[in-house]
Each structure stands twice: as C-alpha cells, then as structure tokens.
Design a protein around this motif. Structure first.
Motif, PDB file in Angstrom:
ATOM      1  N   LEU A 148     -12.803  20.474  43.301  1.00  0.00           N
ATOM      2  CA  LEU A 148     -13.373  19.163  42.966  1.00  0.00           C
ATOM      3  C   LEU A 148     -14.370  19.301  41.819  1.00  0.00           C
ATOM      4  O   LEU A 148     -14.856  20.388  41.529  1.00  0.00           O
ATOM      5  N   THR A 149     -14.660  18.178  41.189  1.00  0.00           N
ATOM      6  CA  THR A 149     -15.679  18.131  40.138  1.00  0.00           C
ATOM      7  C   THR A 149     -16.615  16.962  40.409  1.00  0.00           C
ATOM      8  O   THR A 149     -16.229  15.981  41.046  1.00  0.00           O
ATOM      9  N   ARG A 150     -17.835  17.064  39.906  1.00  0.00           N
ATOM     10  CA  ARG A 150     -18.796  15.971  39.976  1.00  0.00           C
ATOM     11  C   ARG A 150     -19.480  15.857  38.624  1.00  0.00           C
ATOM     12  O   ARG A 150     -19.892  16.849  38.034  1.00  0.00           O
ATOM     13  N   GLU A 151     -19.622  14.643  38.128  1.00  0.00           N
ATOM     14  CA  GLU A 151     -20.125  14.406  36.777  1.00  0.00           C
ATOM     15  C   GLU A 151     -21.562  13.896  36.770  1.00  0.00           C
ATOM     16  O   GLU A 151     -22.037  13.324  37.752  1.00  0.00           O
ATOM     17  N   LEU A 170     -26.718  19.016  41.981  1.00  0.00           N
ATOM     18  CA  LEU A 170     -25.377  18.436  42.040  1.00  0.00           C
ATOM     19  C   LEU A 170     -24.370  19.489  42.500  1.00  0.00           C
ATOM     20  O   LEU A 170     -23.450  19.194  43.275  1.00  0.00           O
ATOM     21  N   GLY A 171     -24.565  20.725  42.026  1.00  0.00           N
ATOM     22  CA  GLY A 171     -23.680  21.811  42.422  1.00  0.00           C
ATOM     23  C   GLY A 171     -23.738  22.091  43.913  1.00  0.00           C
ATOM     24  O   GLY A 171     -22.708  22.337  44.551  1.00  0.00           O
ATOM     25  N   ALA A 172     -24.939  22.057  44.472  1.00  0.00           N
ATOM     26  CA  ALA A 172     -25.097  22.288  45.904  1.00  0.00           C
ATOM     27  C   ALA A 172     -24.412  21.193  46.724  1.00  0.00           C
ATOM     28  O   ALA A 172     -23.728  21.470  47.723  1.00  0.00           O
ATOM     29  N   GLU A 173     -24.569  19.944  46.280  1.00  0.00           N
ATOM     30  CA  GLU A 173     -23.940  18.814  46.982  1.00  0.00           C
ATOM     31  C   GLU A 173     -22.418  18.925  46.926  1.00  0.00           C
ATOM     32  O   GLU A 173     -21.721  18.696  47.926  1.00  0.00           O
ATOM     33  N   ALA A 174     -21.902  19.276  45.752  1.00  0.00           N
ATOM     34  CA  ALA A 174     -20.443  19.404  45.588  1.00  0.00           C
ATOM     35  C   ALA A 174     -19.914  20.586  46.399  1.00  0.00           C
ATOM     36  O   ALA A 174     -18.827  20.530  46.970  1.00  0.00           O
ATOM     37  N   LEU A 175     -20.706  21.669  46.448  1.00  0.00           N
ATOM     38  CA  LEU A 175     -20.280  22.862  47.176  1.00  0.00           C
ATOM     39  C   LEU A 175     -20.103  22.592  48.659  1.00  0.00           C
ATOM     40  O   LEU A 175     -19.071  22.955  49.243  1.00  0.00           O
ATOM     41  N   ILE A 176     -21.082  21.957  49.285  1.00  0.00           N
ATOM     42  CA  ILE A 176     -20.980  21.726  50.727  1.00  0.00           C
ATOM     43  C   ILE A 176     -19.839  20.760  51.032  1.00  0.00           C
ATOM     44  O   ILE A 176     -19.164  20.866  52.057  1.00  0.00           O
ATOM     45  N   GLU A 177     -19.585  19.836  50.112  1.00  0.00           N
ATOM     46  CA  GLU A 177     -18.447  18.931  50.271  1.00  0.00           C
ATOM     47  C   GLU A 177     -17.140  19.716  50.223  1.00  0.00           C
ATOM     48  O   GLU A 177     -16.227  19.485  51.025  1.00  0.00           O
ATOM     49  N   ALA A 178     -17.047  20.647  49.296  1.00  0.00           N
ATOM     50  CA  ALA A 178     -15.833  21.452  49.160  1.00  0.00           C
ATOM     51  C   ALA A 178     -15.611  22.335  50.381  1.00  0.00           C
ATOM     52  O   ALA A 178     -14.478  22.474  50.869  1.00  0.00           O
ATOM     53  N   VAL A 179     -16.674  22.947  50.886  1.00  0.00           N
ATOM     54  CA  VAL A 179     -16.554  23.812  52.063  1.00  0.00           C
ATOM     55  C   VAL A 179     -16.108  23.000  53.282  1.00  0.00           C
ATOM     56  O   VAL A 179     -15.280  23.454  54.082  1.00  0.00           O
ATOM     57  N   THR A 180     -16.619  21.801  53.413  1.00  0.00           N
ATOM     58  CA  THR A 180     -16.214  20.917  54.513  1.00  0.00           C
ATOM     59  C   THR A 180     -14.727  20.584  54.405  1.00  0.00           C
ATOM     60  O   THR A 180     -14.000  20.592  55.415  1.00  0.00           O
ATOM     61  N   LEU A 181     -14.268  20.317  53.203  1.00  0.00           N
ATOM     62  CA  LEU A 181     -12.838  20.051  52.991  1.00  0.00           C
ATOM     63  C   LEU A 181     -11.995  21.268  53.365  1.00  0.00           C
ATOM     64  O   LEU A 181     -10.910  21.130  53.954  1.00  0.00           O
ATOM     65  N   MET A 182     -12.493  22.453  53.052  1.00  0.00           N
ATOM     66  CA  MET A 182     -11.759  23.672  53.373  1.00  0.00           C
ATOM     67  C   MET A 182     -11.634  23.843  54.888  1.00  0.00           C
ATOM     68  O   MET A 182     -10.582  24.239  55.401  1.00  0.00           O
ATOM     69  N   GLU A 183     -12.709  23.547  55.595  1.00  0.00           N
ATOM     70  CA  GLU A 183     -12.674  23.657  57.058  1.00  0.00           C
ATOM     71  C   GLU A 183     -11.655  22.708  57.666  1.00  0.00           C
ATOM     72  O   GLU A 183     -11.008  23.019  58.664  1.00  0.00           O
ATOM     73  N   LYS A 184     -11.511  21.545  57.047  1.00  0.00           N
ATOM     74  CA  LYS A 184     -10.575  20.531  57.554  1.00  0.00           C
ATOM     75  C   LYS A 184      -9.147  20.756  57.063  1.00  0.00           C
ATOM     76  O   LYS A 184      -8.233  20.038  57.460  1.00  0.00           O
TER      77      LYS A 184
END
Length: 310
Positions: A148-151, A170-184
C-alpha cells in the motif's frame, strides 16, 4: 505476531513504537553505535535507545551476509521482519526466513525515488506530493511488490526536516495497517512498473553545492530539500557558506552576474542574482560561525554586496 525489527535513525522509531504496542517485538537489528567526536563518547542511535528503554534484545552486526547471523535469525523464528531505514542490504538467505516475508517502509511513492535520500529528492525536484510505500523486500534495490501507499502534500513551507517528521508518522500508520492486512490474509500486492523508476544515490559533498545559474525556483527547492541536513553550500571569498533557507524574490536584476550579491532587503537578507530572477538568503552559517538570519548576515557584514559566490 512475532516481529523482528530492523532500523536505525529517528525516522524508524514511530514504526517500532506502534508495532511494539500491537505485536511482540522479539529483537531489534540496528547499526553499530557512533562515537561523539567532541566528547569521544558513544551515542546510542534512536532505535537502539528505544530498544534499551523497552528491554528488547539488540543485535548490531556489521553485515547480514554472515552464516552465524542467518542462523541466529532462524532461531528467533520471526513471523515477519520489518525494515525501516536500516541502511543495510538484506540478503536472500534472510528474506526467505519469515513466514510472512520481509516488508519495508520507504519514504517515497515508489517506483519514484528508489534508493537513498528520497525525501530530499522529492523536495529538490519540486514535487507537489510524496508519501510512503509499504513494500515487500526483494533482492533488487526497492524493487519489491507494493502492499500500500499513503500520500501527503508538499507545501511551500516544507523543508527536509518538516517533511521527514510528517512522513515518519505517516509511515508508522501505513505500516500497522499493512501488518493488519497481512494477518487477515488481505495483503494483495502490486508489481512495480520499472519503466517509471527513478533513483537517488547517496549525496557527495559536491552534489550539495548551489548552482547559481539555476532559476530562483530551482535554487529554492534545492536549498530546502537539503535543510537542515545535509545542507546546501556555496563558496564566498574562499570560505564555505552553508545555506539553510532562501526565499524567491520577484525582482530581476539586469546588472551583475549569476551568484552575485546585488542588493539587500532590510530585515530579510542579502539578494543574490540567479538565472532569470533573484533569491534572498534568509538563513545561513558562515564558516566557523553559528547559523544566522539573513538580517544578521548583513548586520555582521558576513555577506557583502558585490561578492560573487563561486
């Protein structure tokens, strides 16, 4: 999720912190400590200091291309490895270890500005937006698939420091979102378009020198893209002048040459002629002096009208 974190500078700390709050950090890999030149004391880098404060095991190998290091990571058995501004190439022998692979927080909208200094590069190029990319680590330089990307918008008031601080959050917010997606199991990724890729090499000192034959817009972007680090510079009467901030000025000077101090604006600073216009130096550091405002540069006679920057 059991996560092994790899990172070094301040940019990586918000990402480590948010992972630590939501997952199990089983270890931190970071670069070796720096020695403070003034006091000859060891300075702990930001990621290491966080790990010390939180009692997280710390590893500081000089290289990852080492069988003992690979074996140690296998023993740790991470579900996921997260890399944020670590500063070392990850070999394939490590990429293949974690169940979920290795992901990276990169501070640009890939494939634009692969490599070093992407935040500086976006400003220097005059881009109107940038962002962060969460991507899988592959063997190539920043070539992995994008999760994912965030602008974020780049404003006229931004310099490297302000944009860096915004992107690390912004990177930290995007990272935790990505990790959550990976878990799901919802972490679909896309392949980068290599035809759109641009690269940023590490800066050399000569890359930071101001070219006064550029336009006011180009010089404005160049200076702010390097401010406060690694900092643009010029030569004034054989001495180095570090330039932290310039402002575009709407006056065109017919007399003089590019790089010449052609005037002064009271309370603002010296005016320098450039290609097709002029700029005002509003913050700079003369050699062996502290950082001064443009007004103080004039008041202290540090920059004189008629001088020509090399």
């Amino acid at each position: 999720m059991r996560i092994l974190f790899m990172g070094t500078p301040d940019f990586a700390v918000p990402s480590l912190e948010i992972l630590d709050k939501n997952h199990e950090i089983i270890g931190v890999f970071t670069k070796i400590d720096k020695v403070n030149k003034r006091g000859n004391k060891i300075e702990y880098l930001p990621v290491k200091q966080y790990a010390i404060d939180k009692n997280i095991p710390i590893y500081q190998p000089t290289t990852l291309k080492n069988d003992e290091i690979v074996d140690e990571i296998k023993k740790l058995n991470p579900d996921l490895i997260v890399v944020v501004a670590y500063g070392k190439i990850i070999p394939k022998s490590i990429i293949d270890i974690p169940k979920y692979g290795i992901i990276n927080v990169h501070s640009s909208l890939l494939p634009r500005f692969r490599g070093a200094a992407p935040i500086n590069a976006a400003l220097m190029a005059g881009d109107k937006k940038t962002g962060v990319t969460i991507m899988y680590v592959a063997e190539g330089l920043d070539t992995g698939n994008i999760i994912l990307t965030r602008e974020t918008e780049i404003t006229e008031e931004d310099n490297f420091e302000t944009l860096h601080d915004r992107l690390k959050e912004l990177g930290a917010e995007a990272l935790i979102e990505a990790v959550t997606l990976m878990e799901k199991g919802e972490n679909e990724s896309i392949v980068q378009d290599d035809s759109l890729a641009t690269f940023v090499k590490p800066f050399r000192k000569e890359d930071l020198k101001i070219d006064w034959n550029k336009s006011a817009e180009e010089i404005f972007n160049f200076v702010r893209g390097l401010s406060p680090v690694p900092c643009a510079w010029t030569q004034d009467e054989g001495k180095t002048l570090k330039v932290y901030q310039v402002k575009k000025y709407d006056k065109v000077y017919e007399e003089g040459q590019n790089g010449e101090v052609v005037g002064k604006l009271k309370g603002k600073g010296p005016i320098v002629k450039v290609n097709g216009g002029s700029v005002i130096i509003t913050s700079a550091k003369p050699e062996s002096k502290k950082v001064l405002s443009g007004a103080d540069l004039l008041n202290g006679n540090f920059i004189k009208i008629g001088n020509v920057f090399e």
